[in-house]
Design an enzyme around this catalytic site. Structure first.
Site, short mmCIF file in Angstrom:
data_model
loop_
_atom_site.label_atom_id
_atom_site.label_comp_id
_atom_site.label_asym_id
_atom_site.label_seq_id
_atom_site.Cartn_x
_atom_site.Cartn_y
_atom_site.Cartn_z
CG ASP A 120 40.31 26.35 25.48
OD1 ASP A 120 41.35 26.91 25.85
OD2 ASP A 120 39.18 26.67 25.91
CD GLU A 121 45.43 31.00 23.80
OE1 GLU A 121 44.74 31.98 24.15
OE2 GLU A 121 46.51 30.72 24.32
#
Length: 232
Positions: A120-121
């Site tokens: 999720d980066e």
């Protein structure tokens, strides 16, 4: 026609026929090479650049605009694991794709490019056309926080997720990983520590917050795991 001319003509025809025969193979090899190159530089889930692709983009910036200011943003979704566990992995993947598209659009609007680093980066690099980094960061956090309509995994669902954003103003000549991305990373963790759904801008002398303020475990990119679906 003399014998030498006949031999030359025959050789030319044979060469031409050989090229025609080989063309499908050459075309396939070129296609495979292009696909392999794309897979090396792009994230398979979102289609965005991956870490290697963003590093290549940074190198291009450095070549075309040496020693020019550059904005690097590191974007980490807040509590993505909870959303992923609540709505399922298929919807989690759909969420990552939608957020990635928003970040890509913001980066393109500012003449830059964006990538999904892992899980999720995300990250983005933008030409520094303004020194108002707060406005850019506010735009990123505000647009990400808009509700996302998800259609994967059965019945439609609407999910709202926020992000912590770290920005750093660097030079194109600065090393990408050890300076540019590292400074944005430090700023992002300060945003996390200060309440999430907000941003922080790297300042000279800023260091990583104490370990107890870090998010869950090591980041995927630190564990050198391949990027995949919603597994963060």
């Amino acid at each position: 026609m003399s014998l030498p001319l006949i031999m030359i003509a025959t050789a030319v025809v044979a060469l031409a026929l050989g090229r025609l025969t080989a063309w499908p193979t050459i075309h396939r090899l070129r296609t495979h090479l292009a696909d392999a190159t794309r897979s090396m530089l792009h994230d398979p889930l979102t289609g965005m650049l991956n870490r290697a692709g963003l590093q290549a983009a940074h190198a291009t910036f450095a070549e075309t605009a040496p020693a020019q200011p550059l904005i690097v943003a590191l974007i980490d979704l807040d509590d993505f694991k909870r959303a992923n566990d609540t709505h399922g992995h298929r919807r989690g993947d759909d969420l990552l794709i939608n957020i990635g598209q928003r970040i890509t659009d913001i980066a393109a609007l500012h003449g830059g490019t964006a990538a999904r680093l892992a899980g999720d980066e995300y990250a983005a690099i933008l030409p520094a056309r303004t020194d108002d980094l707060n406005r850019i960061a506010d735009t990123i956090t505000t647009i990400i926080a808009q509700p996302v309509a998800l259609s994967a995994g059965g019945s439609p669902a609407t999910v709202t997720i926020t992000a912590s954003v770290g920005l750093a103003l660097v030079d194109t000549s600065d090393p990408f990983t050890d300076v540019a991305l590292h400074r944005a990373d430090i700023a992002m963790y300060h945003a996390k520590r200060n309440g999430r759904n907000r941003h922080a801008i790297y300042q000279p002398g800023m260091t990583m917050p104490p370990p107890q303020h870090h998010r869950r475990g090591p980041r995927l990119r630190d564990r050198r795991q391949p990027t995949g679906g919603a597994t963060a």
